[in-house]
Scaffold this active site. Structure first.
Site, PDB file in Angstrom:
ATOM      1  N   ARG A  63      20.963  19.030 -28.810  1.00 49.81           N
ATOM      2  CA  ARG A  63      21.311  20.230 -27.606  1.00 49.81           C
ATOM      3  C   ARG A  63      22.662  20.374 -27.124  1.00 49.81           C
ATOM      4  O   ARG A  63      23.130  19.218 -27.023  1.00 49.81           O
ATOM      5  CB  ARG A  63      20.266  19.832 -26.527  1.00 49.81           C
ATOM      6  CG  ARG A  63      18.944  20.389 -26.982  1.00 49.81           C
ATOM      7  CD  ARG A  63      17.939  19.513 -25.668  1.00 49.81           C
ATOM      8  NE  ARG A  63      18.221  20.008 -24.523  1.00 49.81           N
ATOM      9  CZ  ARG A  63      17.375  19.597 -23.462  1.00 49.81           C
ATOM     10  NH1 ARG A  63      16.125  19.213 -23.549  1.00 49.81           N
ATOM     11  NH2 ARG A  63      17.911  19.851 -22.233  1.00 49.81           N
ATOM     12  N   LYS A  71       9.663  13.308 -20.672  1.00 43.65           N
ATOM     13  CA  LYS A  71       8.450  14.051 -20.457  1.00 43.65           C
ATOM     14  C   LYS A  71       8.086  14.780 -21.561  1.00 43.65           C
ATOM     15  O   LYS A  71       6.827  14.803 -22.167  1.00 43.65           O
ATOM     16  CB  LYS A  71       9.114  15.212 -19.556  1.00 43.65           C
ATOM     17  CG  LYS A  71       9.422  14.670 -18.071  1.00 43.65           C
ATOM     18  CD  LYS A  71      10.039  15.532 -17.329  1.00 43.65           C
ATOM     19  CE  LYS A  71      11.282  16.534 -17.638  1.00 43.65           C
ATOM     20  NZ  LYS A  71      12.537  15.701 -17.836  1.00 43.65           N
ATOM     21  N   ARG A 115      23.372  17.533 -14.434  1.00 45.94           N
ATOM     22  CA  ARG A 115      21.680  17.724 -14.400  1.00 45.94           C
ATOM     23  C   ARG A 115      21.180  16.530 -13.650  1.00 45.94           C
ATOM     24  O   ARG A 115      20.151  16.811 -12.820  1.00 45.94           O
ATOM     25  CB  ARG A 115      21.231  17.667 -15.707  1.00 45.94           C
ATOM     26  CG  ARG A 115      21.348  18.833 -16.515  1.00 45.94           C
ATOM     27  CD  ARG A 115      21.515  18.625 -18.219  1.00 45.94           C
ATOM     28  NE  ARG A 115      20.337  18.096 -18.802  1.00 45.94           N
ATOM     29  CZ  ARG A 115      20.442  17.606 -19.941  1.00 45.94           C
ATOM     30  NH1 ARG A 115      21.425  17.446 -20.753  1.00 45.94           N
ATOM     31  NH2 ARG A 115      19.130  17.452 -20.605  1.00 45.94           N
ATOM     32  N   ARG A 136      19.624  11.642 -28.288  1.00 41.30           N
ATOM     33  CA  ARG A 136      18.400  12.496 -28.607  1.00 41.30           C
ATOM     34  C   ARG A 136      18.539  13.489 -29.759  1.00 41.30           C
ATOM     35  O   ARG A 136      19.793  14.183 -29.889  1.00 41.30           O
ATOM     36  CB  ARG A 136      17.915  13.296 -27.422  1.00 41.30           C
ATOM     37  CG  ARG A 136      16.719  14.477 -27.744  1.00 41.30           C
ATOM     38  CD  ARG A 136      16.085  14.764 -26.206  1.00 41.30           C
ATOM     39  NE  ARG A 136      17.051  15.304 -25.388  1.00 41.30           N
ATOM     40  CZ  ARG A 136      16.685  15.792 -24.234  1.00 41.30           C
ATOM     41  NH1 ARG A 136      15.336  15.314 -23.645  1.00 41.30           N
ATOM     42  NH2 ARG A 136      17.367  16.202 -23.269  1.00 41.30           N
ATOM     43  N   ARG A 154      10.760  22.682 -10.772  1.00 47.31           N
ATOM     44  CA  ARG A 154      11.992  21.838 -10.377  1.00 47.31           C
ATOM     45  C   ARG A 154      12.397  22.120  -9.108  1.00 47.31           C
ATOM     46  O   ARG A 154      13.618  21.584  -8.642  1.00 47.31           O
ATOM     47  CB  ARG A 154      12.941  22.211 -11.521  1.00 47.31           C
ATOM     48  CG  ARG A 154      13.071  21.254 -12.557  1.00 47.31           C
ATOM     49  CD  ARG A 154      14.083  21.882 -13.619  1.00 47.31           C
ATOM     50  NE  ARG A 154      14.884  20.811 -14.670  1.00 47.31           N
ATOM     51  CZ  ARG A 154      14.419  20.924 -15.792  1.00 47.31           C
ATOM     52  NH1 ARG A 154      13.388  21.314 -16.507  1.00 47.31           N
ATOM     53  NH2 ARG A 154      15.198  19.922 -16.456  1.00 47.31           N
TER      54      ARG A 154
HETATM   55  P1  ADP Z   1      12.693  14.759 -21.349  1.00 49.23           P
HETATM   56  O1  ADP Z   1      11.593  15.688 -22.152  1.00 49.23           O
HETATM   57  O2  ADP Z   1      12.168  14.037 -20.397  1.00 49.23           O
HETATM   58  O3  ADP Z   1      14.003  15.224 -21.234  1.00 49.23           O
HETATM   59  P2  ADP Z   1      12.599  13.527 -23.955  1.00 49.23           P
HETATM   60  O4  ADP Z   1      10.947  13.119 -24.188  1.00 49.23           O
HETATM   61  O5  ADP Z   1      13.096  14.467 -24.681  1.00 49.23           O
HETATM   62  O6  ADP Z   1      12.961  13.411 -22.488  1.00 49.23           O
HETATM   63  O7  ADP Z   1      12.960  11.917 -24.280  1.00 49.23           O
HETATM   64  C1  ADP Z   1      14.633  11.891 -24.159  1.00 49.23           C
HETATM   65  C2  ADP Z   1      14.913  10.690 -25.526  1.00 49.23           C
HETATM   66  O8  ADP Z   1      14.536   9.462 -25.003  1.00 49.23           O
HETATM   67  C3  ADP Z   1      14.361  11.212 -26.864  1.00 49.23           C
HETATM   68  O9  ADP Z   1      15.659  11.124 -27.775  1.00 49.23           O
HETATM   69  C4  ADP Z   1      13.508  10.503 -26.867  1.00 49.23           C
HETATM   70  O10 ADP Z   1      12.977  10.233 -28.364  1.00 49.23           O
HETATM   71  C5  ADP Z   1      13.618   8.903 -26.387  1.00 49.23           C
HETATM   72  N1  ADP Z   1      12.642   8.483 -25.521  1.00 49.23           N
HETATM   73  C6  ADP Z   1      11.482   9.056 -24.823  1.00 49.23           C
HETATM   74  N2  ADP Z   1      10.559   8.145 -24.449  1.00 49.23           N
HETATM   75  C7  ADP Z   1      11.148   6.905 -24.902  1.00 49.23           C
HETATM   76  C8  ADP Z   1      10.730   5.597 -24.491  1.00 49.23           C
HETATM   77  N3  ADP Z   1       9.835   5.493 -23.743  1.00 49.23           N
HETATM   78  N4  ADP Z   1      11.872   4.517 -25.000  1.00 49.23           N
HETATM   79  C9  ADP Z   1      12.812   4.958 -25.641  1.00 49.23           C
HETATM   80  N5  ADP Z   1      13.153   6.043 -25.829  1.00 49.23           N
HETATM   81  C10 ADP Z   1      12.328   7.209 -25.509  1.00 49.23           C
HETATM   82  P1  AMP Z   2      14.853  20.622 -20.112  1.00 49.83           P
HETATM   83  O1  AMP Z   2      14.743  21.186 -21.438  1.00 49.83           O
HETATM   84  O2  AMP Z   2      13.801  20.549 -19.121  1.00 49.83           O
HETATM   85  O3  AMP Z   2      15.791  19.351 -19.999  1.00 49.83           O
HETATM   86  O4  AMP Z   2      15.959  21.811 -19.138  1.00 49.83           O
HETATM   87  C1  AMP Z   2      17.153  22.377 -19.766  1.00 49.83           C
HETATM   88  C2  AMP Z   2      17.767  23.275 -19.002  1.00 49.83           C
HETATM   89  O5  AMP Z   2      16.944  24.413 -18.728  1.00 49.83           O
HETATM   90  C3  AMP Z   2      18.017  22.751 -17.275  1.00 49.83           C
HETATM   91  O6  AMP Z   2      19.063  21.879 -17.433  1.00 49.83           O
HETATM   92  C4  AMP Z   2      18.149  24.093 -16.595  1.00 49.83           C
HETATM   93  O7  AMP Z   2      19.318  24.520 -16.869  1.00 49.83           O
HETATM   94  C5  AMP Z   2      16.947  24.779 -17.549  1.00 49.83           C
HETATM   95  N1  AMP Z   2      15.803  24.825 -16.749  1.00 49.83           N
HETATM   96  C6  AMP Z   2      14.448  24.198 -17.519  1.00 49.83           C
HETATM   97  N2  AMP Z   2      13.304  24.459 -16.849  1.00 49.83           N
HETATM   98  C7  AMP Z   2      13.898  24.719 -15.592  1.00 49.83           C
HETATM   99  C8  AMP Z   2      13.104  25.048 -14.212  1.00 49.83           C
HETATM  100  N3  AMP Z   2      11.943  24.614 -14.080  1.00 49.83           N
HETATM  101  N4  AMP Z   2      14.195  25.555 -13.318  1.00 49.83           N
HETATM  102  C9  AMP Z   2      15.220  26.040 -13.243  1.00 49.83           C
HETATM  103  N5  AMP Z   2      15.925  25.543 -14.526  1.00 49.83           N
HETATM  104  C10 AMP Z   2      15.408  25.095 -15.633  1.00 49.83           C
END
Ligand code: ADP
Ligand code: AMP
Length: 217
Positions: A163, A13, A174, A129, A90
């Protein structure tokens, strides 16, 4: 255009949101980023949510709805391409609140893009990541390393971070939260005719192309 990027933790995302910001002047509203910023700046709210986030649980609807309401009221300057909701809503309560907040402004949601990725791939995505602490660029040890080790490609910073919740134990929790509380939104937005599903397992460029197609269709 206002859109939601929906998907499990690690689905891509944030990666796709940054591309949409760059290419379309959209505004990324990531509640996860906002909550981490509150932790870094040491606010009372930040301290309150730290343990919940580390454990992989959801923080209260009240807190995240408040964060989004603030951002919808804020002045975003030149960026006028609409909002990308990343990691929000969420829960169904958050979805209802979002609809009401947008309606107050005479706006609505144009599309909900679900990035679909299977659980096995998510472990690899999450454990590999890292992000730039200065500009927020998202990297991965294997699929998207920095060109120069330890240096951000975008801004040249060496402040690269992982993170606290990007470990297998927290990811399991999660994912549980995702399937229990967030996945019902897929059916909800499908019923509203807003859902578009994109195969998030493809490489990043192919995902970006499919997101563009989903937004034009
Ligand atoms: P989210 O925001 O949904 O938690 P991220 O965009 O942070 O996910 O992506 C999670 C990890 O996967 C990051 O390390 C990113 O670089 C990698 N990633 C994202 N999209 C792809 C893809 N299409 N193929 C491979 N790796 C990806
Ligand atoms: P994310 O960066 O989206 O992976 O979110 C990291 C963490 O933040 C999650 O595991 C939750 O603990 C909290 N969080 C982020 N967005 C929300 C949401 N919309 N509702 C509740 N918790 C959230």
């Amino acid at each position: 255009m206002n859109i939601i990027l929906l998907g499990a933790p690690g689905a891509g995302k944030g990666t796709q949101a940054r591309i949409l910001v760059e290419e379309r002047g959209m505004i990324q509203l990531s509640t996860g980023d906002m909550l981490r910023a509150a932790q870094t700046s040491g606010t009372e709210m930040g301290k309150k949510v730290a343990a919940i986030m580390d454990a992989g649980q959801l923080v209260t609807d009240e807190i995240v709805i408040g964060l989004i309401a603030e951002q919808l009221d804020a002045d975003h300057g030149e960026q006028t391409g609409g909002f990308i909701f990343d990691g929000f809503p969420r829960t169904l309560a958050q979805a209802d609140a979002l609809e009401a907040l947008l309606a107050e402004k005479g706006q609505g949601l144009d599309a909900v893009i679900e990035l679909r990725v299977d659980d096995d791939a998510l472990v690899d995505r999450i454990t590999g990541r890292f992000t730039c602490g200065d500009c927020g660029e998202v990297y991965h040890d294997r699929t998207k390393p920095t060109k120069v080790p330890g240096v951000c490609d975008v801004c040249g910073s060496t402040n690269l971070k992982r993170r606290a919740d990007d470990n297998e134990a927290s990811l399991r929790q999660r994912l549980m939260e995702y399937y229990k509380k967030t996945a019902p939104l897929i059916g909800y937005y499908h019923a509203k005719g807003k859902l578009r599903v994109v195969d998030g397992l493809q490489d990043m460029r192919a995902v970006t192309a499919d997101v563009a197609k989903a937004l034009s269709g």
